[in-house]
Design an enzyme around this catalytic site. Structure first.
Site, short mmCIF file in Angstrom:
data_model
loop_
_atom_site.label_atom_id
_atom_site.label_comp_id
_atom_site.label_asym_id
_atom_site.label_seq_id
_atom_site.Cartn_x
_atom_site.Cartn_y
_atom_site.Cartn_z
N ASP A 26 1.96 59.85 3.73
CA ASP A 26 3.36 59.93 3.35
C ASP A 26 3.73 58.55 2.80
OD1 ASP A 26 6.13 60.88 3.42
OD2 ASP A 26 5.42 62.22 5.00
N ASP A 35 8.26 60.65 -0.22
CA ASP A 35 9.52 61.00 0.43
C ASP A 35 10.70 60.89 -0.55
OD1 ASP A 35 10.60 61.53 3.13
OD2 ASP A 35 11.73 59.69 2.78
N GLU A 64 8.43 65.05 -2.56
CA GLU A 64 9.53 65.76 -1.90
C GLU A 64 10.68 65.74 -2.89
OE1 GLU A 64 12.33 65.90 2.07
OE2 GLU A 64 11.84 63.98 1.18
N HIS A 117 8.50 69.49 8.63
CA HIS A 117 9.09 68.84 9.81
C HIS A 117 10.61 68.71 9.71
CE1 HIS A 117 8.67 65.89 6.71
NE2 HIS A 117 9.48 65.09 7.37
N ASP A 118 11.18 69.08 8.57
CA ASP A 118 12.64 69.02 8.40
C ASP A 118 13.29 70.40 8.40
OD1 ASP A 118 12.63 66.22 8.02
OD2 ASP A 118 12.27 66.44 5.87
C1 NOJ Z 1 12.72 63.01 4.18
C2 NOJ Z 1 11.89 63.17 5.41
O1 NOJ Z 1 11.10 64.33 5.28
C3 NOJ Z 1 12.84 63.27 6.58
O2 NOJ Z 1 12.16 63.56 7.76
C4 NOJ Z 1 13.61 61.98 6.67
O3 NOJ Z 1 14.57 62.09 7.71
C5 NOJ Z 1 14.32 61.69 5.37
N1 NOJ Z 1 13.42 61.76 4.27
C6 NOJ Z 1 14.98 60.33 5.37
O4 NOJ Z 1 14.07 59.32 5.50
#
Ligand code: NOJ
Length: 536
Positions: free
Chosen positions: A105, A207, A270, A332-333
């Site tokens: 990541d 990210d 992402e 994970h989000d």
């Molecule tokens: C995206 C990440 O997937 C997430 O877990 C994170 O909280 C945010 N970026 C902010 O860093």
């Protein structure tokens, strides 16, 4: 490296399957209740057995964990509770021995407040790294420089008393945003990427790469309107100036040129943007920006034939020639697909799995997807995600999708030692676990493995073109190349697909495999099959 995919010239990430590991929750080798790199190494055989081709590790670099690794304090060091630099090197070697590539990541938007760059930046208006972050004067009344809100709620600006200016953070106060207009920042990240690529990683999941560049004039975001998506309406403004700027593409092209020097290299972004036409821009001309751009409209759509088909057709229409889609149902989000799409119904989860693995594009499974792991219900006392802590009970945060991987139904779950309290609680270990599903020919895990194996050996399923086929309402059917037909009933009632000729190779109802179809394919409610042209 063993040639497990026989890709016939296609890059490995195009024909292969990716698997996301959330390291804190995958496997704990040292018995401290937190997953770690040695734990991942111990379970590489599971991943090779499952048949995936690459793993993406959520952050393993040094972080004070305000946002669990997404607030990086040292881009070159391994977070001590996850392991050591040697463990990381061993992971790369052991993964490669099994034909698995490793993606890291990369977090280029914020750093941690504890990163030495920011510590220096905030120390004085004239510090060496002042312009590495986004600083601005208060408005005359002392309020923040503009109306931008953080994706985590509240103003995106925090006043730093030492120098009397505000710094920008599109997420937590502990996550100051870097200033990507600054060439030195760009160079620093070239070095970070080169360092890890030279160390053996095959690429990065990047990210929030859509928001790294902000409006140079720091203009106010315009108000949301009723025609905006619900999340935009909730924020009350359209995020057009605090990110999503056209200049971001210049940076992505720079990264693509850099990774072009590595034959295996892949960039997965992402990219939480909509509509699909905006997503398409992150592929550039199809060859000069991201290799893969995560599709959030797809993740967020209901598991329903019309909605899903419409998104896939848009992707097929809008992506530039040469661009390759990517399909994922969990991370994970976002809530896990066994819960969000399937609402706990195993039949729906199996249909979703067939869909993910049979569309034209790279599937990315999130750890536990392969056993149909649902979200875990937690109490307030269990929460570790700052968003859950902040917004409970209106929003429980993201911990429910980050709980430990259920390897076995034993104390410690096969994740950690018996008697050790894991950093987040287990879900129901007896309901889904790897050990039991491995020996059950009818399990989700066996279905996942068989699908991946069949996909690996079937060129049309790996890279054949997509075409929507006629099907009854509630059913979605498509072909992949000239030889494969996929049909998924996404409703309680039965479905039909006319004009199918061939042999069912994979079916959610495993007893149908081998059945010959010649004419109308009949499906029960929530059933999916993969048919190969020809008999026998
Ligand atoms: C995206 C990440 O997937 C997430 O877990 C994170 O909280 C945010 N970026 C902010 O860093």
């Amino acid at each position: 490296m063993p040639d497990r995919v026989a890709p016939e010239g296609d890059p490995w990430w195009m024909s292969g399957v990716l698997y996301q590991i959330y390291p804190r929750s995958f496997a704990d080798a040292n018995g401290d209740g937190v997953g770690d790199l040695p734990g991942i190494i111990d379970h590489l055989d599971h991943l090779a057995w499952l048949g995936v081709d690459g793993i993406w590790l959520s952050p393993v670099t040094v972080s004070p964990n305000a946002d669990w690794g997404y607030d990086v304090a040292d881009f070159y060091g391994i977070q001590p509770d996850l392991g050591t630099a040697d463990d990381f090197d061993r992971l790369i070697v052991e993964a490669r021995r099994r034909g698995l590539r490793v993606l890291m990541d990369l977090v280029p938007n914020p750093t941690s407040v504890e990163h030495p760059w920011f510590v220096d930046s905030r120390s004085s208006r004239h510090s060496r790294h002042r312009s590495w972050y986004v600083w601005a004067d208060p408005r005359p009344d002392g309020s923040p420089p503009n109306n931008w809100v953080s994706s985590f709620g509240g103003s995106a600006w925090t006043l730093d008393e030492t120098t009397g200016q505000y710094y920008l953070h599109n997420h937590l106060v502990e996550q100051p945003d870097l200033n990507w207009w600054n060439e030195e920042v760009r160079r620093a990240f070239d070095e970070i990427m080169t360092y890890w690529l030279d160390r053996g990683v095959s690429g990065f999941r990047i990210d929030v790469c859509n928001i790294i560049i902000k409006d140079a004039l720091l203009r106010d975001n315009p108000p949301a309107t009723e025609s905006d998506p619900l999340d935009v309406q909730l924020f009350g403004q359209r995020p057009v100036y605090n990110g999503n700027r056209p200049e971001v593409h210049e940076v992505i092209r720079r990264w693509r040129a850099l990774i072009g020097g590595y034959p295996d290299g892949v960039l997965v972004g992402e990219t939480p943007v909509e509509p699909i036409a905006s997503l398409a821009r992150f592929y550039g001309n199809g060859h000069d920006e991201l290799h893969l751009a995560f599709n959030f409209p797809f993740i967020s759509a209901p598991l329903a034939a019309d909605e899903m088909r419409a998104i896939v057709e848009e992707v097929e229409r809008d992506l530039p020639p040469g661009a390759w889609p990517v399909w994922t149902g969990s991370n994970h989000d976002m809530s896990r697909f066994a819960s969000r799409w399937a609402d706990g119904d195993p039949a729906r989860a199996r249909v979703a799995l067939v869909m993910l693995l049979c569309l034209r594009g790279t599937p990315v499974l999130y750890q536990g997807d392969e056993i149909g792991q649902p979200d875990t219900e937690l109490t307030q006392a269990d929460l570790r995600d700052p968003l859950g802590v902040l917004y409970w009970p209106a929003y429980a945060g993201r911990d429910g999708m980050r709980t430990p991987m259920p390897w076995r139904d034993v104390p410690g779950g096969g994740f950690t030692a018996a008697g050790v309290t894991p950093w987040l609680p287990f879900g129901d270990l007896s309901a889904q676990n790897v050990e039991e599903q491995r020996s059950d020919p009818d399990s989700m895990l066996t279905l996942a493995r068989d699908l991946i194996a069949w996909r690996t050996g079937t060129p049309d399923l790996r890279t054949g073109s997509y075409r929507t086929l006629e099907a009854s309402p509630g059913t979605w059917a498509w072909s992949r190349g000239p030889t494969v037909t996929v049909a998924a009933s996404m409703s309680d009632g039965p479905g039909t697909v006319p004009g199918v000729a061939g042999t069912i190779r994979i079916a959610t109802d495993r007893s149908r495999q081998g059945e010959v179809v010649d004419g109308t394919l009949e499906l029960d409610g929530w059933e999916a099959v993969v048919v190969e042209a020809g008999h026998g």
